[in-house]
Design an enzyme around this catalytic site. Structure first.
Site, PDB file in Angstrom:
ATOM      1  N   LYS A  53       0.878  -1.163  -0.019  1.00 13.68           N
ATOM      2  CA  LYS A  53      -0.060  -0.085   0.111  1.00 13.68           C
ATOM      3  C   LYS A  53       0.845   1.476   0.112  1.00 13.68           C
ATOM      4  CE  LYS A  53      -3.840  -2.431   2.172  1.00 13.68           C
ATOM      5  NZ  LYS A  53      -4.838  -2.611   3.221  1.00 13.68           N
ATOM      6  N   GLN A  97      -5.041  -1.293   9.462  1.00 16.61           N
ATOM      7  CA  GLN A  97      -5.095  -2.727   8.901  1.00 16.61           C
ATOM      8  C   GLN A  97      -5.720  -3.950   9.691  1.00 16.61           C
ATOM      9  OE1 GLN A  97      -3.948  -3.368   5.713  1.00 16.61           O
ATOM     10  NE2 GLN A  97      -4.168  -5.471   6.027  1.00 16.61           N
ATOM     11  N   ASP A 120     -11.154   3.241   3.733  1.00 16.50           N
ATOM     12  CA  ASP A 120     -11.510   1.640   3.485  1.00 16.50           C
ATOM     13  C   ASP A 120     -12.943   1.598   3.271  1.00 16.50           C
ATOM     14  OD1 ASP A 120      -9.519  -0.440   3.621  1.00 16.50           O
ATOM     15  OD2 ASP A 120      -9.325  -0.063   5.892  1.00 16.50           O
TER      16      ASP A 120
HETATM   17  N1  GUN Z   1      -7.162  -6.814   5.596  1.00 18.00           N
HETATM   18  C1  GUN Z   1      -7.398  -7.424   4.511  1.00 18.00           C
HETATM   19  N2  GUN Z   1      -8.105  -6.622   3.753  1.00 18.00           N
HETATM   20  C2  GUN Z   1      -7.946  -5.659   4.388  1.00 18.00           C
HETATM   21  C3  GUN Z   1      -8.590  -4.088   3.780  1.00 18.00           C
HETATM   22  O1  GUN Z   1      -9.174  -4.041   2.647  1.00 18.00           O
HETATM   23  N3  GUN Z   1      -8.386  -3.137   4.576  1.00 18.00           N
HETATM   24  C4  GUN Z   1      -7.891  -3.281   5.656  1.00 18.00           C
HETATM   25  N4  GUN Z   1      -7.757  -2.241   6.755  1.00 18.00           N
HETATM   26  N5  GUN Z   1      -7.548  -4.323   6.527  1.00 18.00           N
HETATM   27  C5  GUN Z   1      -7.753  -5.470   5.648  1.00 18.00           C
END
Ligand code: GUN
Length: 288
Positions: A53, A97, A120
């Site tokens: 990311k 996350q 998100d």
């Molecule tokens: N863990 C797995 N996929 C995601 C996501 O799209 N966003 C977040 N914040 N955590 C994740």
């Protein structure tokens, strides 16, 4: 039939370029979009996702910062950090996350992120906005899947989409987005009886279960579009999806590989949502 393989890396590169143009437009006006990512503990998969990311933010020229917290961080300390980031002018998007350690309540954390920085799309306000067709920040993975389907000109209206998995991150928002574009949507869970009866009816099959290679050729209608959201690491170290790629590619018309399918799109749509957040914060529409 041998399926055409969806190239998630290629599509995400093209889409990322579109968002770079929008980020550059803001930068010319003196606004640098910024993303803060909070990661807790040392789950290797989470670390890898977060690194990817941050790399994508660098590639597009966004500001990004990682807050790497120990597994035993208190809920109060985490909420304090989120409150601080909520107020910071240099940060437009905040992502925590998942998964979080057991002692921390996900919903409290996600609800503390300011809704205008919730890139998100997991805050209840944004979940409601998505549900009513007014999404500001569509959750990144289903947003990426929709963009990918559009790139490959996959018709959605009137098609039967079957989603296997009902998570808040993928399955449920995926269903709402496909419904919004007039698909007929079926959502299957781990308790669904006779799964194959449902999946074999799908024109578009989206699988997000976390169970390696559970969808076999017999689950798939000839000519279906198969989107595999799973990423599972086998004991051998090999990464595989939730779909038995080798078997299903001979039945489907289009299929995503793992890796190199949905994963890069998820990351690109996070960049997109961060740029959207910065545009909204600064009051500049994309074509100002
Ligand atoms: N863990 C797995 N996929 C995601 C996501 O799209 N966003 C977040 N914040 N955590 C994740």
């Amino acid at each position: 039939m041998t399926a055409k393989i969806i190239d998630g890396k290629k599509v995400s590169g093209i889409v990322r370029e579109e968002w770079k143009v929008r980020a550059d437009r803001l930068k010319k006006k003196g606004i640098l979009p910024g993303l803060a990512v909070i990661i807790i503990g040392d789950n290797p998969a989470s670390k890898l996702y977060v690194n990817n990311k941050i790399k994508a933010c660098h590639e597009v020229g966004l500001h990004s910062e990682v807050h790497d917290l120990p597994n035993d961080i208190s809920a109060e300390a985490l909420l304090d950090l989120i409150e601080k980031l909520n107020e910071l002018k240099t940060i437009n998007g905040i992502l925590v996350q998942l998964p979080l350690p057991d002692h921390i309540d996900d919903s409290k954390v996600l609800g503390t992120i300011k809704k205008d920085k919730d890139v998100d799309g997991f805050h209840l306000y944004n979940v409601g906005a998505l549900m009513t067709g007014n999404a500001v920040f569509p959750p990144c993975t289903p947003f990426g899947v929709m963009r990918m389907l559009a790139y490959y000109n996959v018709p959605i209206a009137g098609q039967h989409a079957v989603i296997v998995g009902r998570s808040n991150i993928v399955g449920k928002p995926m269903a709402i987005m496909l419904l919004q574009e007039d698909a007929t949507v079926t959502v299957c869970t781990s308790k669904t009886k006779d799964l194959e009866k449902h999946t074999a009816n799908a024109d578009i099959l989206v699988v997000a279960t976390g169970r390696p290679a559970m969808i076999k050729a017999a689950h798939v209608k000839p000519g279906a579009v198969v989107i595999d959201v799973g990423i599972n690491k086998l004991e051998s170290g090999k990464l595989v999806g939730d779909v038995d790629f080798e078997g299903v590619k001979d039945v489907a018309s289009l299929i995503t590989p793992v890796p190199g399918g949905v994963g890069p799109m998820t990351i690109t749509m996070l960049v997109a949502n961060t740029v959207i957040a910065a545009e909204r914060d600064s009051g500049y529409a994309p074509d100002d």
